[in-house]
Design a protein around this motif. Sequence first.
Motif, PDB file in Angstrom:
ATOM      1  N   GLU A  73      -4.712 -52.813  15.836  1.00  0.00           N
ATOM      2  CA  GLU A  73      -4.099 -51.779  14.979  1.00  0.00           C
ATOM      3  C   GLU A  73      -3.311 -50.835  15.876  1.00  0.00           C
ATOM      4  N   SER A 147     -13.116 -54.412   9.722  1.00  0.00           N
ATOM      5  CA  SER A 147     -11.745 -53.994   9.416  1.00  0.00           C
ATOM      6  C   SER A 147     -11.382 -52.744  10.197  1.00  0.00           C
ATOM      7  N   GLN A 149      -8.325 -49.692  10.384  1.00  0.00           N
ATOM      8  CA  GLN A 149      -7.207 -49.164   9.616  1.00  0.00           C
ATOM      9  C   GLN A 149      -6.790 -47.826  10.207  1.00  0.00           C
ATOM     10  N   ASP A 208     -12.536 -56.109   3.767  1.00  0.00           N
ATOM     11  CA  ASP A 208     -11.124 -55.827   4.084  1.00  0.00           C
ATOM     12  C   ASP A 208     -10.756 -54.515   3.402  1.00  0.00           C
ATOM     13  N   GLU A 210      -7.419 -51.299   3.020  1.00  0.00           N
ATOM     14  CA  GLU A 210      -6.107 -50.786   3.439  1.00  0.00           C
ATOM     15  C   GLU A 210      -5.912 -49.405   2.837  1.00  0.00           C
ATOM     16  N   CYS A 212      -3.878 -46.307   1.295  1.00  0.00           N
ATOM     17  CA  CYS A 212      -2.666 -46.083   0.495  1.00  0.00           C
ATOM     18  C   CYS A 212      -2.345 -44.594   0.521  1.00  0.00           C
ATOM     19  N   ALA A 257      -3.898 -55.780  -0.111  1.00  0.00           N
ATOM     20  CA  ALA A 257      -2.732 -55.133   0.495  1.00  0.00           C
ATOM     21  C   ALA A 257      -2.241 -54.094  -0.491  1.00  0.00           C
ATOM     22  N   ARG A 313       0.835 -59.707   1.991  1.00  0.00           N
ATOM     23  CA  ARG A 313       1.589 -58.718   2.775  1.00  0.00           C
ATOM     24  C   ARG A 313       2.798 -58.220   1.985  1.00  0.00           C
TER      25      ARG A 313
END
Length: 1421
Positions: A73, A147, A149, A208, A210, A212, A257, A313
Amino acid sequence: MYFLSGWPKRLLCPLGSPAEAPFHVQSDPQRTFFAVLAPARLSIWYSRPSVLIVTYKEPAKSSSQFGSYKQAEWRPDSTMIAVSTANGYILFFHITSTRGDKYLYEPVYPKGSPQMKGTPHFKEEQCAPALNLEMRKILDLQAPIMSLQSVLEDLLVATSDGLLHLIHWEGMTNGRKAINLCTVPFSVDLQSSRAGSFLGFADVHIRDMEYCATLDGFAVVFNDGKVGFITPVSSRFTAEQLHGVWPQDVVDGTCVAVNNKYRLMAFGCASGSVQVYTIDNTTGAMQLSHKLELTAKQYPDIWNKTGAVKLVRWSPDNSVVIVTWEYGGLSLWSVFGAQLICTLGGDFAYRTDGTKKDPLKINSMSWGAEGYHLWVISGFGSQNTENESDSKSIVKQPGILLFQFIKSALTVNPCMSNQEQVLLQGEDRLYLNCGEASQSQNPRSSSAHSDHKTRREKSPFTGGGLESQSLSTLLGHRHWHVVQISSTYLESNWPIRFSAIDKLGQNIAVVGKFGFAHYSLLTKKWKLFGNITQEQNMIVTGGLAWWNDFIVLACYNINDRQEELRVYLRTSNLDNAFAHITKTQAETLLLSVFRDMVIVFRADCSICLYSIERKSDGPNTAGIQVLQEVPMSRYIPHPFLVVSVTLTSVSTENGITLKMPQQARDAESIMLNLAGQLIMMQRDRSGPQIREKDSNPNQRKLLPFCPPVVLAQSVENVWTTCRANKQKRHLLEALWLSCGGAGMKVWLPLFPRDHRKPHSFLSQRIMLPFHINIYPLAVLFEDALVLGAVNDTLLYDSLYSRNSAREQLEVLFPFCVVERTSQIYLHHILRQLLVRNLGEQALLLAQSCATLPYFPHVLELMLHEVLEEEATSREPIPDPLLPTVAKFITEFPLFLQTVVHCARKTEYALWNYLFAAVGNPKDLFEECLMAQDLDTAASYLIILQNMEVPAVSRQHATLLFNTALEQGKWDLCRHMIRFLKAIGSGESETPPSTPTAQEPSSSGGGFEFFRNRSISLSQSADSVPASKFSLQKTLSMPSGPSGKRWSKDSDCAENMYIDMMLWRHARRLLEEVRLKDLGCFAAQLGFELISWLCKERTRAARVDNFVLALKRLHKDFLWPLPIIPASSVSSPFKNGKYRTVGEQLLKSQSTDPFLNLEIDAGVSNVQRSQSWLGNIGPAHQEIDTASSHGPQMQDAFLSPLSNKGDECSIGSATDLTESSSMVDGDWTMVDENFSTLSLTQSELEHISMELASKGPHKSQVQLRYLLHIFMEAGCLDWCIVIGLILRESSIINQILVIIQSSEVDGEMLQNIKTGLHAVDRWASTDCPGYKPFLNIIKPHLQKLTEITEEQVQPEAFQPMTVGKTPEQTSPRAEENRSSLGHGSIPQGEVGGSSLVSRKEEDTARAEEEPFQDGTYDCSVS
C-alpha cells in the motif's frame, strides 16, 4: 466508454527462479509508479516509459522470519510503501531519489533538434528517475494480515484475529487501541436503535476492505461471505463511535471495490456476479443499485462456470469497472452495468480452428494513469505446465501485461454531450467520427433537415447541399478519422486528460498535464504555445469547451496561484497575450457552454453563469461577464460527486404555456448529475415577470432558480441540444439519458394537437425508457439515431505454427479494434407512447420523421418486436398491443409493405396472429393491386400460397400475372410463370434443373435464344448441321433451363393455362399494333413468337390497317417520318445502287454497336472451323470462288465470326442469311481503300439527309429483328410494313422472291395489295416523304398484282427455303436478295481497316438484359 485497443504489451521482469514470479501490482495514488511484489522482492516500475527502476530483495534469513510478501500500500504522497507479510509483519519502505540530477533513463536527441533541454520540468517529464528503496520500520501485529488500506494520514490494517489496527505511517500505533470487530454494532440501517446485533461470534474477521472518502467509511467483506459498510458516527475513530450496516441477502462476498464519484460499493461474489450497492441518504441503509452478471443468453456455455469473482477495480475516472474471475477471464462494465467487453466469448475464447483457449488468469491488476493502461500480472492457467521441457517458454518468465484502452471524451469532459460527434481519446491519438473536415464545411442548419447514410452503406437519399453531407459523414463508414497528437506536446505533458471537439467537427483541443494544444482538421496542423513557460504555468482543472472560434477553459495559474477562466481564439497565435482572462474565487471542477453562456461548477459547491460575447473593439477577443451565482452546498454533500453540469432549454412547461415564445429557447434549467442522480433546477417564473422592452436584456436572465427536482436515477450521460426545429419539436426539445445496464431514457415533451389548449390533467413531459444494443456516445437529435462504438476482434493465431509460438501474445489474444456503430431508437419510443395510450403523440412524432430514409424500417421493427413478444407469450395477454400498432401503421402509405415484409421475416406459426390484427391477406393483396404496387402484391401471394388452398392462390396469381403483363414487369412475369407452374404441379417452388451439355442454358435473356443457330430466312431444314439447334429447342425461358421450359410438361394443364394467358396477351398487343411491346414480351418471357405467329397468321397476325400500323410504328420506335430532300431528283443514290455505302458510313460512325459480340466458346469453335472469315486475306478472289461453289456451300455464309483478336462488330441478325450480302454487287465499292473513298458534295448532302430521316440505332436493330421474326413466321404483310418504315427496297424484293417461290395465301396477298394502295393514297395526301420510296418499289408492286391474279387456290404457307428452287442460282434472284442489314458486315476483314473498335461497348451490352426498359438488342454468336 472504454475500448480495448490492439494487443496487450508484455513487460519482462528480470529472470529469476519461478519462486520469484511477481504476483501483486499496486499503483501509487498518482499512477506514476507501480509497486510489484514477488514472494521476497519489492520492485518499483515507472509508467512512461514502462521500465523497472529499483528492486529490493529480502535476505534469506529475514525472509524466513517475515514470511513471503503479501500486499503493498502506498502513502498518499508516494514517499513510502507498506508491505504486509505472511507472518503478520508490516514492513515500511522509504523511497528516496538518488543524488540530485541523476536519472535512470534520459531521452537522447540528435544534434540541432528543436527539443530544448532548457525547458522547465524537462527532466521530471521525460526521464525515468533513479530511486532508492530502504526498509525503515518493521511492525509485528502477531496475526496474519488480511487487508491494508491507506486512510488519509493513517494506515488501516485488518488482521485475521478480528482486529482493526490504525497505524501511523511512521510505523507507530500512537497508543491507539486496536478495535475488535465484535464490539461494532451492525444493523440493517442507521435509524434502528444502537443496541443492534453485534457480529457476536468469535472467529469473524475482515477478508477485504476499501475506504470510501465520499461516504466516509469502509466497505468490508467478512470471512463468512457477509458484506457491510462501517462508518464512524463522529469524527473520532474508536470502537464506540463505529457503526455498521449490512444487506441481509449477500452471504458469498469475496472482494470489494468502491467508486468515490458515484458512491458505489461493488462486492464480488462467489457465484460469479458483482453486486453493486449504494447508501440510502435518508436511512443510511445499503441499497442494491444493480448487478453485473453474465447472462445465459450471451454466454450460454460459461455464464455459471466462471468461479468466484477474484478482483474488482474501478478506473481512475470512476466511469468503468473491471472484473476478473477465479477461473480466468476479464470483463469491463460501465458504472451502472452496461457490459462493454468480456473475454470469455468470441475470439478471446476460441482459436481460428474452433478449439477453446484457456482463459487468461489474472492474479493482480491495477489501472495506469488516466485509464489508458491496465497493468496485469497473469498466470496463464494450465499453460504453465504444458511445456515443462521448453525452458525458454515465454510464460515461464514472469511477466507483466499492459492492456491498452481508448476511452470516450465524455468520461472526463462531460460538456461534450451537446455535440453530435463521437470523440474517443487514446494515450497518443484521437478518434473522430466526423470524417474529412473538407466534407462538412457547413454547420447543419437548424431548419433544414438532412437525410443521410444509413449504417454501413452509401445512401441513395442524400439530398444535396453540404448539410446532408455533414450528417452523412457523422454516420458514414465504419472507420475512424484518427488524429495523432503532437509528439512535441505529449513529450512534456503526457497523459492527455481532456479533449473537446467543436460543433462542426473541424477543430479539436487536448489538455495534458500542463497547458493545452489544438488541431484543425482542415489545415491538418497542431497549434502549440509559442512560449513554453506559459504552457507549463497553467494546469487546466475543469475541462474545456469550444464556443464558435474560441476555446473556453478553466485553469490554475501556478505562478500567481490563482484560479482563472480563460478564452483563447483559435485563429490567433497560442499566447496569453491574445487570451481573455477572468479570475475566479474557487477551483473550477466542471465547465460547459450553452449558446452564449458558460456554466461553471466550482469546488465550493456553487454554480456560476457567465455570458460570453465577441468584443466590439476587435473581432479577435471575447469577453466574459458574470451573470449569476447559484449556491448549491445545501444539496451537494461533496463537490467531487458532481459528474456533469449543463444548461438546457428543457423545462417542465413545454413552451406553449409560456408567456413569451422567446423564453422557450432560453437557458431554462440547470441539469446536474449528482453521483448518478439527475437533478434539475428550473428558473422560477412564479414571481412578477419583467416585460421585455422595459428591461435591460441582461436582467431577464437573472431569474432565480427553483429548488432542485430529481428526474432520474443511475444516469451516466445526458444529451440535449440548443437547436430548434418546428417540424421536429418532439426530438429536439427532449432530454436523452444513458442509464448503463438499464438502457436509455428519453424525457419527451407532449404537445397538444393543432395548438389547442392542453388538458390541465395531462403532464407536459413523459419519461420513456428503452433498451439499446450499443453503448451510446452521441445522439443525432433530428435523425432519431444513437451513435456509439463497439470493440471488434481479429484473430492472427493462424500465422504462427502451433508448437513454436504457443505463448505468443498474438496467439493468446485477438487484435482489438474499435468500430463505429449506430442504432435507430424511434420504434422504441413510438411503442412506449402507444403502450401509454398516447397514440396522438406517437402519430405526431412519426409524421415528423416520415421523411427519414429508414422510416419504413422503423415501422417494420416495431411491428415485428410486438408480434414476436405477444405471439410467443405463454400466458394470455390481457391488453395486447398488436392491434394498436397495426392501426397505427395503417396511418402511413407504407402499411402494405410493412406488414408483408414483417410477415416474411417471421415464422409461419405467427402469421395467423399477425393477420388477425392487420386484416385478411386476400384483402391486402387486392389493395396492392389497386394501388398498382405489384412487387408487394407478389409478396402477399407467397403468404396466400401458404395460408389458402391452391385454387385461391392460383386465382390471385392469375390476376397479378395479367396485371404484370399489362405493365411490362417482366421479372415479375417470369416469377409468376414459375409460381403458377409450381402450384399446378402441386409442389413448392423448385429450383431449375441444371442444364445438360446438349442444352446450353441461355444466360442473358432477351434475344439470346438465337445464339446457337444461324438465323436464316431461306435455309433448308435438312441442311442444318449437327452442331446447330432447331428453333423449337433453343427457344428458352431466360430464367430456366433451355429447351425444357415448355416441352417438359407440355401435356400438363398448367402449361396450357399459362400459354393461354400468354397467347391472349400477345393477341392484344398485335391488335393494338404494339410491336415494340410484343418484342419485349417475347424476348423477356421466352415466348415462342414464331410458332404462335404461324398459327395466328390469318387471324390476329393480319395487318388490318396498313396506314395506322405505319403511324403507330413510327411513334413507338421514335422513327421520324420521311421528308423530301431538295436534291432527290438528281441524286445518284435514288436507284438504291450506292445506298448501302451511305448506310455503311452511317454505321461506322454510330456510337452504338450494331450488336452484342457474344461468342459462346463451345459453339464458336465448331462454327469457326467452317467459317470462311477465319482465312480471308487481302486477296479477294477467295470471295469469288466461294460464291461460285453453289448450293452445297451455302451454309458457310450463315454466321460470319470475327477472328480471335478482332475488335470489330459483326453483322446483324439479318445479315447472316443464306443470301449473304458479302457476295452482293452492292458491296463492290467496298475495298481496302474504303477509308479513302471520295464522295461528291451532293452525295454527302444525301447521306446527311439519310441520317436525319433515320430513327435511333437501337430502334433499327429492333425493327430488323422483328422483320426477321415475321419473315420466318410468314407474316408477309407485317414484313411489308417494316420494309416501308426502314425504306429499303431490298426487303420488298426479298418478300416478292418468297411470294414467287412459294404458294402464299391469296387472302394475304390481297391484304398486302390493298394495304399498299392505302399507304400510297395516304402518302399522296399526308406524307409526301414516302412517295420517292413508293416510286422505287412500284415495279415490284406491279409484279405483286400479277401474282395475285395468277393465284387460284390459297394454300397453307410453308416457310420454304429458297435454296430448293431452281431460280435460286439465277443472278437476278441473287441481286434481288440484297442484304436486310446493310452496314453490318465485319468491316475489319473486308475493308482491311478496322473502322470502329467496339469491344468495350459489346462487353458492356452483353451483361445487361436487352429488353430491360422496353429496348432490346440482339446477341448473335
